[in-house]
Design an enzyme around this catalytic site. Structure first.
Site, mmCIF file in Angstrom:
data_model
loop_
_atom_site.group_PDB
_atom_site.id
_atom_site.type_symbol
_atom_site.label_atom_id
_atom_site.label_comp_id
_atom_site.label_asym_id
_atom_site.label_seq_id
_atom_site.Cartn_x
_atom_site.Cartn_y
_atom_site.Cartn_z
ATOM 1 N N SER A 189 -0.836 -4.484 -4.246
ATOM 2 C CA SER A 189 0.308 -5.286 -3.532
ATOM 3 C C SER A 189 0.835 -6.158 -4.813
ATOM 4 O O SER A 189 0.421 -6.712 -5.693
ATOM 5 C CB SER A 189 -0.181 -5.857 -2.546
ATOM 6 O OG SER A 189 0.953 -6.824 -2.119
ATOM 7 N N TYR B 50 -4.989 -12.272 1.680
ATOM 8 C CA TYR B 50 -4.268 -10.800 1.223
ATOM 9 C C TYR B 50 -4.215 -10.930 -0.247
ATOM 10 O O TYR B 50 -4.463 -9.990 -0.946
ATOM 11 C CB TYR B 50 -3.094 -10.632 2.114
ATOM 12 C CG TYR B 50 -2.488 -9.225 1.707
ATOM 13 C CD1 TYR B 50 -3.064 -8.118 2.210
ATOM 14 C CD2 TYR B 50 -1.458 -9.241 1.111
ATOM 15 C CE1 TYR B 50 -2.439 -6.842 1.943
ATOM 16 C CE2 TYR B 50 -0.920 -8.003 0.408
ATOM 17 C CZ TYR B 50 -1.247 -6.793 1.109
ATOM 18 O OH TYR B 50 -0.650 -5.756 0.644
#
Length: 252
Positions: A144, A157
């Site tokens: 990501s 995350y």
């Protein structure tokens, strides 16, 4: 890119980026193993939409280390070998440090790392064992942009994806002599079914402003980058991280 008769295992592939990737591989002639945790209806729908024949469902929870071994063993028993592993399964849990209690905070970190990092590490371990025996293969990990820009409301995350990047590059070096090539795709926010349900109009508007294209990525665009890294012609790109974020975040 030709993937005719290649055996491809994709974790978390009943919907979203995983589904788009499964469909893209199937169109290129691959035999696709769709891994999912509990959404059997969605997995069956995805299976029915794949082009060609020879695809199969594999229900395992990759956040549990014993199930990563069982998944890869089941896949290899079914297909005879594994050519490509795509570690796509992931979770994103909000845990603002100035809002949540300590139990919420620690649980968010534990659950995020179990799926986003440990699952990929463990599935890669078992896939690499099989690939070393069969003469090589490709591993592609879905990261990501959050690994680079930071995720203030979801620090676990961003941290897990940064660790995934480092792990991938370490494995790219270690596994190269075995002709196992490792790459990473780092998408920005992607237009998936989950995004359609969870984003408020204001949140969507803010995301659209982040990219000069004024839109989010389509799952098929992320899948295209995954297929490139899984192709034989991308072997010398092992260790590469491809950004697919519409210039919403640029790193030097």
């Amino acid at each position: 890119m030709d993937f005719k008769n290649k055996k491809v295992l994709i974790t978390g592939s009943s919907r979203g980026i995983g589904k788009a990737t499964a469909m893209a591989f199937a169109k290129k002639g691959a035999k696709v193993g769709i891994n999912y945790r509990n959404n059997t209806n969605e997995a069956k729908k995805t299976l029915a939409e794949l082009s060609g024949k020879g695809h199969h469902l594999f229900q395992y929870d990759v956040s549990k280390k014993e199930e990563t071994k069982a998944l890869v063993e089941d896949f290899v028993a079914h297909y005879g070998s594994i050519d490509i592993l795509v570690n796509n399964a992931g979770v994103s849990i909000f845990h603002d440090i100035d809002e949540v209690d300590f139990d919420h905070w620690t649980l968010a970190w534990e659950n995020t790392y179990k799926t986003n990092l440990f699952a990929a590490a463990n599935t890669s371990y078992w896939a690499a064992q099989a690939m070393m025996k069969s003469g090589g293969g490709h591993i592609v990990n879905v990261s990501s942009r959050g690994a680079f820009r930071g995720e203030p409301t979801k620090p676990a995350y961003g941290s897990s994806k940064a660790a995934l990047n480092a792990m991938s590059q370490s494995l790219a070096k270690k596994l190269a002599p075995y002709k196992i090539y490792v790459g990473v795709v780092a998408p920005g926010f992607t237009e998936t079914e989950m995004a359609a349900v969870t984003l408020t109009p204001a949140e969507r508007e803010n995301l659209l402003r982040e990219s000069p294209f004024k839109r989010m990525a389509q799952p098929e665009e992320v899948a295209h980058a995954i297929l490139f890294l899984a192709s034989d012609k991308a072997a010398y790109s092992s260790g590469t991280i491809i950004d697919v974020n519409g210039a919403s975040y640029l790193r030097s």
